[in-house]
Write an enzyme that holds these catalytic residues in place. Structure first.
Site, mmCIF file in Angstrom:
data_model
loop_
_atom_site.group_PDB
_atom_site.id
_atom_site.type_symbol
_atom_site.label_atom_id
_atom_site.label_comp_id
_atom_site.label_asym_id
_atom_site.label_seq_id
_atom_site.Cartn_x
_atom_site.Cartn_y
_atom_site.Cartn_z
ATOM 1 N N HIS A 1 -13.295 144.936 39.295
ATOM 2 C CA HIS A 1 -13.612 146.185 38.617
ATOM 3 C C HIS A 1 -14.920 146.014 37.872
ATOM 4 O O HIS A 1 -15.184 144.944 37.325
ATOM 5 C CB HIS A 1 -12.490 146.574 37.636
ATOM 6 C CG HIS A 1 -12.556 147.997 37.222
ATOM 7 N ND1 HIS A 1 -13.371 148.430 36.212
ATOM 8 C CD2 HIS A 1 -11.943 149.096 37.721
ATOM 9 C CE1 HIS A 1 -13.242 149.739 36.092
ATOM 10 N NE2 HIS A 1 -12.388 150.168 37.004
ATOM 11 N N ASP B 1 -5.764 150.471 41.961
ATOM 12 C CA ASP B 1 -5.478 150.847 43.342
ATOM 13 C C ASP B 1 -4.636 149.821 44.088
ATOM 14 O O ASP B 1 -4.174 150.085 45.197
ATOM 15 C CB ASP B 1 -6.788 151.069 44.112
ATOM 16 C CG ASP B 1 -7.522 152.286 43.597
ATOM 17 O OD1 ASP B 1 -6.858 153.284 43.307
ATOM 18 O OD2 ASP B 1 -8.759 152.242 43.480
#
Ligand code: CMC
Length: 429
Positions: free
Chosen positions: A306, A363
């Protein structure tokens, strides 16, 4: 003047004001930099660039903190609902009972789309990706509500907010029905937001269907976790499009397009496809970990890493826990969850991932719950869009009221040819 930073350039020293946020985060205000030095900043991917001040979402990637309007995501995930979160994000505070009832009522009563919109679906191929349909249909909504385009007209904007939040699930469910050749199911205004969506997705006129409350609750949780994430790619897109005074429908449609990419919201689809591929290939986790580490392979572990979280993604923790609970409640088991857990375990012990601070993101596990609910893989990113919509709206509205608002217009460092003279076609070699 408060705290400043000094910059020396070209024999001159300029003082740049330091701006502090409410959580102590500091930023250099460079708004006068070019005027005073002739310099611009260069920051590919905006890794160090704050594009705005915002009071909506706070996240601390080092500590794994995420808060909407000050409330920790863990508390909201446990106690709140998606529509309450939508209100919180857009209007700034948790609603009082009456305010919430009114908000829900407004959302509920705008859930149908114009009948002419239904005909758009005839023009799309059967296998059209739902994100293409969502973005086109949201943009097309603006053609039906041309009297609400003015971003400065608060009543018009409020109506657009209701319409968008109410209609996006209908638009998404129609996309699915179109892809499987089933009749569209009208919204059911007696059902809550997620139950209504599941009903539009999975009921058929010839059979009784009742929504499983476990599924509706699980969906609500995922939407809460997706609802906002400060200045991510799609939100920044919504802001930049809106900064030209484009209407809310056009701005939201651009957010959907940005979300589609596999590095952003499209990662939830990519994760399940990756897990399925690993399963079909015999479940050799080591092989795929090695592949992800090999830059030449072009393969990345989808759902890992991320831009901001360098510790853990608090949303991933909540979803991982929910995966176990939801699957157990539904009496479902999926080997994909086992594979996902094995990958996580192996990656978190591997120097490559540890050194680069790569952790499972939101996700990584969400697709497992979507699959358990019966949502098809190519609809996953559309689910993310339904969840993120209140965040886009909140950010767009905040921007419209910002006294510092300017059209988004970055600069560049030009690296092309210097001036040269035009040569006519006949004389060109
Ligand atoms: N698998 C293998 N290596 C990775 C991965 C991954 N998933 N993610 C990053 N790396 C490596 C990357 O190769 C680089 O290595 P090196 O320093 O040796 O060149 C290093 O880690 C830093 O990566 P980056 O691409 O420079 O980092 P970024 O902040 O620009 O990208 C990211 C962040 C999310 C795009 C990236 O981690 C990624 O591609 N992840 C997979 C896609 C994904 O899961 N996206 C969803 C993000 S969360 C939800 C959302 O935003 O919608």
């Amino acid at each position: 003047m408060g705290e400043t930073a000094k910059l020396e350039f070209g024999g001159k020293t300029v003082e740049l004001p330091v701006v502090a946020g409410s959580e102590g985060e500091k930023a250099l205000d460079i708004s006068k930099l070019r005027a005073s030095t002739g310099l611009i900043t260069l920051d590919p991917g905006y890794m160090n660039t704050g594009a705005c001040k915002s009071a909506i979402t706070f996240l601390d990637g080092e500590k794994g903190i995420l808060r909407y309007r000050g409330y920790p995501i863990e508390q909201l995930a446990e106690k709140s609902t998606f529509l309450e979160i939508a209100y919180l994000l857009i209007f700034g505070d948790l609603p009082a009972k009456g305010e919430f009832e009114e908000f829900k009522e407004n959302i509920t009563h705008h859930s149908m789309v114009h009948e002419d919109m239904r005909r758009f679906y005839d023009g799309f191929p059967k296998d059209a990706h739902p994100m293409a349909i969502l973005s086109s249909a949201v943009s097309a909504l603006s053609t039906f509500y041309q009297d609400t385009h003015n971003p400065k007209d608060e009543a018009a904007v409020r109506m657009s907010i209701y319409r968008l939040i109410a209609k996006l699930p209908t638009i998404a469910a129609y996309a699915y029905k179109k892809s499987i050749g089933q009749p569209f199911v009208y919204p059911d205004n007696s059902a809550d937001y997620c139950s209504n969506f599941l009903n539009m997705m999975f009921s058929v006129p010839c059979e009784k269907y009742s929504v499983d409350p476990t599924q509706a609750k699980a969906l609500d949780l995922l939407l809460i976790l997706h609802a906002d994430h400060e200045q991510n790619c799609s939100t920044s897109t919504v802001r930049i499009v809106g900064s030209s005074m484009a209407n809310l429908f056009a701005s939201a449609a651009s957010g959907i397009a940005a979300l589609w990419g596999p590095l952003h919201g499209g990662a939830n689809q990519a994760v399940i496809e990756m897990l399925q591929m690993i399963q079909q290939d015999g479940g050799d986790i080591k092989k795929y970990i090695a592949k992800a580490k090999d830059k030449a392979s072009g393969f990345r572990l989808s759902g890992f890493g991320h831009r901001v979280y360098k510790n853990f993604d608090p949303r991933a923790r909540i979803i991982k826990k929910a995966c176990d609970e939801v699957l157990a409640k539904m009496g479902k088991r999926t080997p994909l969850l086992d594979i996902a857990k094995e990958i996580e375990e192996a990656a978190l012990k591997d120097d490559y991932f540890v050194e680069r601070k790569l952790y499972p993101n939101v996700d990584f596990y969400s697709g497992i719950i979507y699959s358990a609910i019966g949502i098809p893989v190519n609809m996953f990113t559309g689910m993310f869009a339904i969840g993120r919509l209140p965040g886009w709206i909140a950010q767009w509205c905040e921007m419209m009221k910002d006294p510092d608002l300017k059209i988004g217009r970055p600069r560049q460092v030009y690296t092309g040819a210097n001036e040269r003279q035009y040569v006519s076609l006949e004389k060109r070699k």
